[in-house]
Design a protein around this motif. Structure first.
Motif, mmCIF file in Angstrom:
data_model
loop_
_atom_site.group_PDB
_atom_site.id
_atom_site.type_symbol
_atom_site.label_atom_id
_atom_site.label_comp_id
_atom_site.label_asym_id
_atom_site.label_seq_id
_atom_site.Cartn_x
_atom_site.Cartn_y
_atom_site.Cartn_z
ATOM 1 N N GLU A 237 -0.501 -4.147 8.050
ATOM 2 C CA GLU A 237 0.744 -3.524 7.564
ATOM 3 C C GLU A 237 1.001 -3.901 6.106
ATOM 4 O O GLU A 237 1.590 -3.115 5.361
ATOM 5 C CB GLU A 237 1.933 -3.946 8.433
ATOM 6 C CG GLU A 237 1.967 -3.191 9.738
ATOM 7 C CD GLU A 237 3.377 -3.025 10.305
ATOM 8 O OE1 GLU A 237 4.284 -3.725 9.846
ATOM 9 O OE2 GLU A 237 3.537 -2.195 11.197
ATOM 10 N N LEU A 238 0.555 -5.104 5.732
ATOM 11 C CA LEU A 238 0.808 -5.559 4.364
ATOM 12 C C LEU A 238 0.044 -4.695 3.344
ATOM 13 O O LEU A 238 0.669 -4.152 2.415
ATOM 14 C CB LEU A 238 0.443 -7.043 4.253
ATOM 15 C CG LEU A 238 1.247 -7.832 3.255
ATOM 16 C CD1 LEU A 238 2.697 -7.934 3.668
ATOM 17 C CD2 LEU A 238 0.657 -9.208 3.066
ATOM 18 N N PRO A 239 -1.278 -4.560 3.474
ATOM 19 C CA PRO A 239 -1.972 -3.648 2.535
ATOM 20 C C PRO A 239 -1.459 -2.213 2.624
ATOM 21 O O PRO A 239 -1.382 -1.514 1.609
ATOM 22 C CB PRO A 239 -3.441 -3.722 2.961
ATOM 23 C CG PRO A 239 -3.510 -4.528 4.180
ATOM 24 C CD PRO A 239 -2.234 -5.283 4.331
ATOM 25 N N GLU A 240 -1.078 -1.792 3.828
ATOM 26 C CA GLU A 240 -0.567 -0.423 3.969
ATOM 27 C C GLU A 240 0.721 -0.239 3.167
ATOM 28 O O GLU A 240 0.859 0.723 2.412
ATOM 29 C CB GLU A 240 -0.293 -0.118 5.448
ATOM 30 C CG GLU A 240 -1.557 0.101 6.264
ATOM 31 C CD GLU A 240 -1.280 0.307 7.754
ATOM 32 O OE1 GLU A 240 -2.232 0.265 8.526
ATOM 33 O OE2 GLU A 240 -0.102 0.488 8.127
ATOM 34 N N LEU A 241 1.614 -1.199 3.326
ATOM 35 C CA LEU A 241 2.907 -1.071 2.629
ATOM 36 C C LEU A 241 2.727 -1.156 1.119
ATOM 37 O O LEU A 241 3.403 -0.443 0.364
ATOM 38 C CB LEU A 241 3.875 -2.145 3.114
ATOM 39 C CG LEU A 241 4.415 -1.923 4.531
ATOM 40 C CD1 LEU A 241 5.113 -3.174 5.055
ATOM 41 C CD2 LEU A 241 5.383 -0.749 4.548
ATOM 42 N N ALA A 242 1.817 -2.017 0.695
ATOM 43 C CA ALA A 242 1.564 -2.120 -0.750
ATOM 44 C C ALA A 242 0.987 -0.802 -1.274
ATOM 45 O O ALA A 242 1.338 -0.342 -2.366
ATOM 46 C CB ALA A 242 0.609 -3.272 -1.012
ATOM 47 N N THR A 243 0.120 -0.180 -0.475
ATOM 48 C CA THR A 243 -0.480 1.095 -0.880
ATOM 49 C C THR A 243 0.576 2.184 -0.975
ATOM 50 O O THR A 243 0.562 3.003 -1.895
ATOM 51 C CB THR A 243 -1.561 1.508 0.155
ATOM 52 O OG1 THR A 243 -2.445 0.407 0.323
ATOM 53 C CG2 THR A 243 -2.335 2.715 -0.316
ATOM 54 N N LEU A 244 1.496 2.163 -0.024
ATOM 55 C CA LEU A 244 2.543 3.200 -0.023
ATOM 56 C C LEU A 244 3.444 3.089 -1.247
ATOM 57 O O LEU A 244 4.011 4.080 -1.701
ATOM 58 C CB LEU A 244 3.373 3.106 1.260
ATOM 59 C CG LEU A 244 2.619 3.421 2.553
ATOM 60 C CD1 LEU A 244 3.526 3.239 3.758
ATOM 61 C CD2 LEU A 244 2.057 4.834 2.519
ATOM 62 N N GLU B 266 -0.080 -10.836 -6.803
ATOM 63 C CA GLU B 266 0.639 -11.998 -6.278
ATOM 64 C C GLU B 266 0.295 -12.207 -4.796
ATOM 65 O O GLU B 266 0.066 -13.326 -4.355
ATOM 66 C CB GLU B 266 2.146 -11.792 -6.469
ATOM 67 C CG GLU B 266 3.040 -12.841 -5.849
ATOM 68 C CD GLU B 266 2.824 -14.230 -6.426
ATOM 69 O OE1 GLU B 266 2.149 -14.349 -7.456
ATOM 70 O OE2 GLU B 266 3.313 -15.207 -5.827
ATOM 71 N N LEU B 267 0.246 -11.117 -4.067
ATOM 72 C CA LEU B 267 -0.134 -11.201 -2.650
ATOM 73 C C LEU B 267 -1.598 -11.609 -2.511
ATOM 74 O O LEU B 267 -1.968 -12.403 -1.659
ATOM 75 C CB LEU B 267 0.071 -9.846 -1.959
ATOM 76 C CG LEU B 267 1.509 -9.424 -1.701
ATOM 77 C CD1 LEU B 267 1.556 -7.957 -1.286
ATOM 78 C CD2 LEU B 267 2.118 -10.289 -0.599
ATOM 79 N N TYR B 268 -2.410 -11.054 -3.377
ATOM 80 C CA TYR B 268 -3.852 -11.291 -3.307
ATOM 81 C C TYR B 268 -4.179 -12.747 -3.614
ATOM 82 O O TYR B 268 -5.076 -13.344 -3.020
ATOM 83 C CB TYR B 268 -4.546 -10.360 -4.312
ATOM 84 C CG TYR B 268 -6.050 -10.455 -4.288
ATOM 85 C CD1 TYR B 268 -6.788 -9.864 -3.265
ATOM 86 C CD2 TYR B 268 -6.723 -11.137 -5.304
ATOM 87 C CE1 TYR B 268 -8.170 -9.953 -3.252
ATOM 88 C CE2 TYR B 268 -8.105 -11.222 -5.290
ATOM 89 C CZ TYR B 268 -8.819 -10.632 -4.264
ATOM 90 O OH TYR B 268 -10.178 -10.717 -4.244
ATOM 91 N N ASP B 269 -3.418 -13.315 -4.553
ATOM 92 C CA ASP B 269 -3.733 -14.677 -5.000
ATOM 93 C C ASP B 269 -3.181 -15.762 -4.103
ATOM 94 O O ASP B 269 -3.512 -16.926 -4.278
ATOM 95 C CB ASP B 269 -3.176 -14.881 -6.409
ATOM 96 C CG ASP B 269 -4.015 -14.145 -7.419
ATOM 97 O OD1 ASP B 269 -5.157 -13.810 -7.075
ATOM 98 O OD2 ASP B 269 -3.525 -13.893 -8.529
ATOM 99 N N ASN B 270 -2.314 -15.365 -3.199
ATOM 100 C CA ASN B 270 -1.703 -16.396 -2.374
ATOM 101 C C ASN B 270 -2.723 -17.045 -1.456
ATOM 102 O O ASN B 270 -3.459 -16.366 -0.741
ATOM 103 C CB ASN B 270 -0.576 -15.781 -1.538
ATOM 104 C CG ASN B 270 0.361 -16.855 -1.075
ATOM 105 O OD1 ASN B 270 -0.035 -17.737 -0.329
ATOM 106 N ND2 ASN B 270 1.581 -16.809 -1.572
#
Lengths: 467, 757
Positions: A257-264, A453-457
């Motif tokens: 859901e996280l990558p999906e929401l970021a994509t949206l 920011e999400l990717y680096d966490n």
């Protein structure tokens, strides 16, 4: 790569999301044109939040500390609502075309709500089965709907009344005929009355190809295949979305859901449809910038810098990124040379073909631009309230100071590079001239900041972090 | 009773039902009749074209061309005649015309039902459920409201069989054989003469195939894609080869036709399917009934009744909805059919659909057709089959309730016989009264016997064409006066004195008009353009409600078109028009037949040449006041090298022989000149002068001419289109290969297997 999460209080994600939402609220009304000073204040607040995020000291403490998932849900909710209410093309062929687009926007809003609601149905009849199916496949449908909406914009608005579309279209035709787009004259969309009202003269000419040559090649390719230059941007937006999705999918395989929401966030970025209709090249620049980051993340050596060179060869203000390139620790002379070489490879043939026309179209004409009262900037505010432009010197001093501050303050690394460039561009647009596409570009950069920011966490795959 | 016996009885029942519906027409010497927006596509399009094709076939000719319509008309290439459609070939060639018409309907209705029944059965619907589907399909509004479009019905009935074969494909091990059968069915459907419904069927069948494969094998994307590509390449190749004899001429004709290969988006969506039209599923006449003239005349707003209305019975509709709601999640075929039925509306709604424009732009072929609501055929098939599922569901529930509650446990007669009969009776009654309220009946002899106007025209020995002034306006007024075709067909019959295009063919009278050309049509672009200009000049030119003034130059161009007589209910005003006959009929204004003094023969010699820089320049040259077609011919620049005429130039032209695809002329020219043939300039026509090949050049914009030297010559014009010749060979070859394949697959291979065992 650095990790830029603040140790105390709110994470940087909160800052970025807050800045993103403030920016959206600032520019999405009235298609990015100035109607009220509150818009300027909201944009200023967005910029301020971004600047404050650079300081170690917490100048702002948000009284909420939501998880990334909730933050993205909230950001998307705002984004979808604004997309539904504020985003629409304006030169459609019929009223029905407008209705059809609105229906699909509404459908996408409904689909998004499936991220907010869980259904406890058994699926043993048509309606519950349908709802369960939609809930399960909402992301796929949202992506398809985003594509359909963009195709509708192109098909329902085949001849938008904006010079950019016609110069891009005519530029492709010129190059196909073997003529220089920088010397060509394009379809004039303005009637004598329009010209009189806009430029105080009865005849207008659309004879300035104001973009850099990479745009010609990209649009020629897509017009050749699909028949309309704007397919370039459809490809660019979906390319950008794919980059976000695959970048985050790797990290959040268990929490899709996280990558999906970021994509949206990028697919349903408010004014995306309007920007597409108006044919502004910003989606292409955004894609190239995303690709640059993606290739760097994928540890390519020189390809990112070739892409960066192409990015510089799309639009003049992309050159702002160039000095901040030195914030990337791995930068070397060879890499700079790859970027510069690619840039020159695109620029030089056009410059040599007809230097005078080229320089006039891409530099002189741009500098001669007379500021109106419709730009969403401090300049407009000054003209409205003080009946004069902001002094050039003031803009120069502020910009230069900010540049030095950013260069020194941001940490080396990709995020540092992006934050510095983003804040600087935002500030320049805000001070001097900002339109829908300018802030659309800023928002897209902000989204990528959220993604990085999400990717680096480091705590990326834990349920605690996500939820 | 065994399942096959039940099926046999069901098929017999369907045959009986079709006979019951059409026998009264056969017995009473009538045919079903339905009007159109103007005239009727039955009596003025479908039947004339079949009549022409059958007449030529009976004479041992392939019906490639007819000179009875529109300055010459490519009968085969235009396509709607359905020249090679097997049932047309058999019925119209070998049976009396009247019997052929009624039998064509009867067979269509029977086959539509039978194919749907088999499709239902292969989906494991019970015999009764399948029968519900079959009746609902074959007697639905789609067919009943479209009786005027025989060619559409001919094509539409094959869709259930195609779906049946697709089901068979997934069940059978001999998949290639099924693919060949499927291609054969598509081929037959193509020959029916309705490209739109062929297209709808092929798209629908493809969608059904894709859904089947992806629902059946969900986790093998690559294999699925390969299978789809493989199967449909085979189908495509076989259809292409099999239909080449019709496809090639039609394609090449379309390229040069006025309608062209693509329509504008506006044209394609100009007759809407409104959300309101969904109510047709429940109340077929809620907006009115065109048969009694109560349906709104504004079809641009409300849509065309018969294009939008596929009412298939209230009970079957409820059963279909029930199946969708309760079986969607449990039953895979129900899921596929529901998705297909619902998604078909994304096309059907046309401009009201949020994504139709994308289909229209990106889906190959969709740009060629009007009326996206023709995809209602797919909707109908899905819904009637869902009704079958719904029936079984309800039946099962009823039996379950019976067993659980113990009530009516002993009422075997009720459940085995009375209830099924009652359900069938309700459906048949519902559909029956809907049909009776719509379909008119036309006395065959009364309508097809020559009217007085035709008798008058037949008495003139000249070769000439006629022209009916503002025939759509006249028809509409008669329809208004009659209050639709259900109320007063007497007036309609009287109105045929006007000789509506193309009904002229029944009485062997040539007309310069063609019914379909007003809707785009498939005439050569220039021929159609000229026709449109003449409409403007003659229907609406200087006059009032009761009279029309036609300019001299317009009359000359009509003369060039070989038009000798004008038929009109209005008074025509020009000194060069002579009132030749006045025919009176009760309740209608007198029909006037005017003779055109500027009439020119079918073929004539001209010595003066006027050059034109382009085809468009030729067109404007025609309507120049100084242009006299009897003395001058307009040719393209590069053709006009003939010497100027001299005062004593004389051309004597005599037609020696005239067939549909051949004109033999004797031409005696005092000086070199051009022999102009008043026939549409079309590729495929060849000419010889004294046995030597001669070039036909475009003359006077829409016609052809041959250069002739001084002296006596025999000139032969003959129609030999290359597209037909090539298509004929390819179809023959494909058909031969299919026969060999079938012989090998069905006879040799099983024999070998037996021998091996």
């Amino acid at each position: 790569m650095e990790t830029v999460t603040k140790k105390n209080g709110n994470s940087l994600l909160v800052y970025f999301v807050a800045a993103h939402l403030l920016t959206l609220f600032g520019y999405t009304f009235n298609h990015g044109l100035f109607i009220h000073p509150a818009q300027i204040l909201l944009l200023a607040a967005g910029l301020l939040v971004l600047i404050l995020s650079l300081f170690k000291k917490q100048w702002l403490v948000f009284n909420i500390s939501p998880s990334p998932l909730k933050l993205l849900l909230f950001a998307n909710l705002v984004s979808f609502v604004l997309f539904y209410f504020m985003d629409n093309p304006i030169y459609l062929v019929s009223r029905q075309a407008f209705n059809n687009i609105l229906w699909l926007q509404f459908f996408s809003l409904i689909l998004f709500f499936f991220y907010l609601i869980k259904f406890n149905f058994q699926g043993n009849n048509f309606f519950s089965a349908l709802i369960i199916h939609l809930a399960k496949s909402k992301f796929v449908y949202l992506v398809i709907t985003a594509l359909i909406l963009r195709l509708l914009v192109i098909f329902y608005s085949p001849a938008p009344k904006i010079d950019v579309f016609w110069l891009l279209d005519g530029g492709v035709d010129s190059i196909v005929r073997g003529e220089n787009p920088y010397s060509a004259t394009f379809v004039n969309i303005y009637s004598p009355q329009d010209c009189q009202a806009l430029y105080s003269k009865s005849e207008c000419f659309n004879d300035n190809y104001s973009y850099l040559p990479a745009v010609i090649f990209a649009t020629a390719f897509f017009k050749g295949i699909f028949g309309d230059v704007r397919f370039t941007y459809v490809f660019a937006v979906f390319g950008s979305a794919a980059i976000i999705y695959f970048l985050l999918k790797k990290k959040y395989a268990r929490f899709l859901e996280l990558p999906e929401l970021a994509t949206l966030l990028i697919l349903y970025l408010p004014l995306g449809l309007f920007v597409l209709e108006q044919s502004w090249v910003d989606p292409l620049s955004i894609f190239l910038l995303y690709l640059f980051f993606f290739l760097l993340e994928a540890n390519y050596n020189y390809w990112p810098y070739v892409v960066f060179g192409i990015l510089l060869a799309t639009k003049q203000n992309m050159l702002v990124f160039l000095p901040f390139l030195f914030k990337i620790p791995e930068i070397s002379f060879k890499k700079v040379f790859a970027a510069a070489g690619t840039f020159l490879l695109f620029i030089l043939p056009s410059a040599v073909w007809n230097f005078k026309d080229f320089i006039f179209d891409v530099i002189i004409d741009q500098l001669q631009f007379i500021e109106g009262l419709h730009s969403l900037s401090l300049m407009t505010l000054s003209r409205v309230y003080f009946h004069q432009n902001l002094p050039w010197l003031l803009i120069l001093v502020l910009s230069l100071s900010l540049f030095i501050f950013l260069f020194l303050k941001t940490k080396p690394g990709l995020v540092g590079f992006l934050r510095a460039a983003l804040i600087f561009m935002f500030a320049v647009f805000f001070l001097k001239r900002g339109f829908a596409n300018y802030y659309y570009f800023i928002s897209a950069l902000n989204i990528f900041l959220i993604v990085l920011e999400l990717y680096d966490n480091n705590d990326n795959n834990s349920e605690k972090f996500v939820n | 009773m065994t399942s096959s016996r039940k099926s046999f009885l069901a098929i017999l029942f369907l045959l009986g039902l079709a006979i019951l519906f059409f026998a009264p027409y056969l017995v009473s010497g009538k045919i079903p009749y339905e009007g159109d927006l103007t005239g009727s596509d039955l009596t003025e399009l479908n039947l004339p074209l079949r009549y022409l094709a059958a007449s030529q076939l009976k004479a041992g000719q392939i019906p490639l061309w007819t000179d009875l319509l529109a300055n010459g008309f490519p009968l085969l290439a235009e396509g709607q005649a359905g020249v090679f459609y097997p049932f047309n070939l058999i019925l119209f060639t070998f049976l009396p015309f009247f019997a052929a018409i009624n039998l064509a309907y009867l067979i269509n209705f029977f086959l539509a039902g039978a194919f749907t029944y088999f499709f239902g059965r292969i989906l494991k619907i019970s015999c009764l459920g399948s029968l519900v589907s079959a009746i609902a399909f074959s007697f639905s509004g789609f067919f009943i409201f479209r009786l005027r479009h025989l060619n559409y019905i001919n094509a539409a009935i094959w869709l259930p069989l195609e779906f049946y074969l697709i089901e068979k494909y997934f069940l059978s091990r001999r998949k290639n054989l099924i693919l060949v059968f499927l291609s054969l069915v598509f081929g037959i459907q193509f020959f029916a003469g309705s490209p739109p419904f062929f297209y709808v069927s092929i798209v629908s069948a493809f969608a059904y195939f894709v859904f089947k494969i992806f629902f059946n094998y969900q986790n093998r994307l690559k294999a699925n894609l390969l299978e789809i590509v493989y199967s449909w390449v085979i189908i495509g190749v076989v259809i292409f080869g099999l239909t080449a004899i019709q496809l090639f001429p039609s394609f090449f004709n379309s390229v040069s036709a006025g309608r062209g290969l693509a329509m504008s988006y506006l044209d394609a969506t100009s007759y809407p399917y409104l959300a309101l039209s969904l109510l047709f599923f429940i109340f077929p006449y809620f907006l009115g009934n065109p048969a009694v003239n109560t349906y709104p005349a504004d079809v641009g707003t409300f849509g065309v009744f018969w294009e939008n209305n596929i009412y298939f019975g209230l009970l079957p509709f409820c059963l279909a909805v029930m199946a969708m709601i309760f079986l969607f999640a449990k039953n895979r075929p129900v899921k596929i059919l529901t998705i297909l039925a619902l998604s078909s509306f994304l096309i059907i709604f046309g401009d009201f659909s949020p994504i139709f424009v994308i289909f229209w732009k990106l889906f190959p072929g969709l740009m060629m057709f009007r009326f996206p609501q023709r995809f209602l055929l797919l909707t109908l098939l899905c819904l009637v089959v869902l009704a079958g599922f719904g029936f079984d569901f309800l039946w099962e529930k009823l039996n379950h309730w019976r067993q659980q509650s113990g009530k009516l446990a002993k009422s075997k007669l009720l459940f085995k016989f009375l209830l099924p009969v009652l359900i069938m009776a309700v459906i048949i009654f519902d559909l029956g009264i809907t049909a009776i309220a719509y379909v008119g009946s036309l006395d065959y002899n009364q309508y097809f016997s020559p009217p007085k106007s035709a008798e008058f025209l037949q008495s003139d020995p000249d070769i000439f064409r006629i022209y009916s002034i503002d025939w759509p306006g006249a028809w509409r007024q008669i329809n208004q006066l009659s209050n639709g075709w259900q109320n007063n067909l007497f007036l309609m019959v009287s109105g045929r004195e006007m000789i509506w295009p193309n009904s002229n063919v029944f009485w062997n009278i040539a007309s310069a008009q063609d019914r379909a050309s007003l809707e785009g049509g498939m005439l050569a672009k220039e021929n159609q353009q000229l026709g449109n200009r003449l409409i403007l000049e003659s229907w609406f030119g200087r006059g009032n409600e009761n009279s029309v003034g036609i300019a001299d130059q317009t009359l000359k161009i009509f003369g060039l078109e070989n038009v000798k007589y004008f038929l009109s209910f209005k008074e025509l005003k020009n000194n060069n028009l002579v009132l030749a006959k006045k025919i009176t009929n009760p309740f209608l204004p007198p029909l006037k037949i005017y003779r055109n003094n500027y009439f020119l023969p079918l073929a004539f010699g001209v010595f003066n040449v006027q050059s034109a820089t382009s085809t468009e320049a030729m067109f404007s040259g025609l309507f120049d006041q100084n242009f006299d077609p009897a003395k001058t011919v307009i040719l393209a620049d590069n053709q006009s090298e003939t010497a100027a005429a001299e005062k004593d130039s004389i051309a004597e032209v005599k037609i020696l022989e005239r067939q549909n695809s051949l004109v033999k002329i004797q031409a005696d020219f005092s000086h070199p000149g051009y022999l102009v043939l008043s026939q549409s300039f079309a590729s495929g026509w060849k000419a010889t002068v004294d046995g030597g090949k001669a070039e036909i050049v475009r003359a006077d914009y829409a016609f052809g001419a041959v250069k002739v030297s001084a002296g006596k010559h025999q000139v032969i014009f003959s129609y030999q289109p290359l597209a037909y010749s090539l298509g004929k060979w390819l179809t023959g070859l494909t058909f031969g290969l299919i026969l060999v394949y079938l012989f090998f697959s069905l006879i040799i291979k099983p024999g070998l297997n037996k021998w091996k065992q």
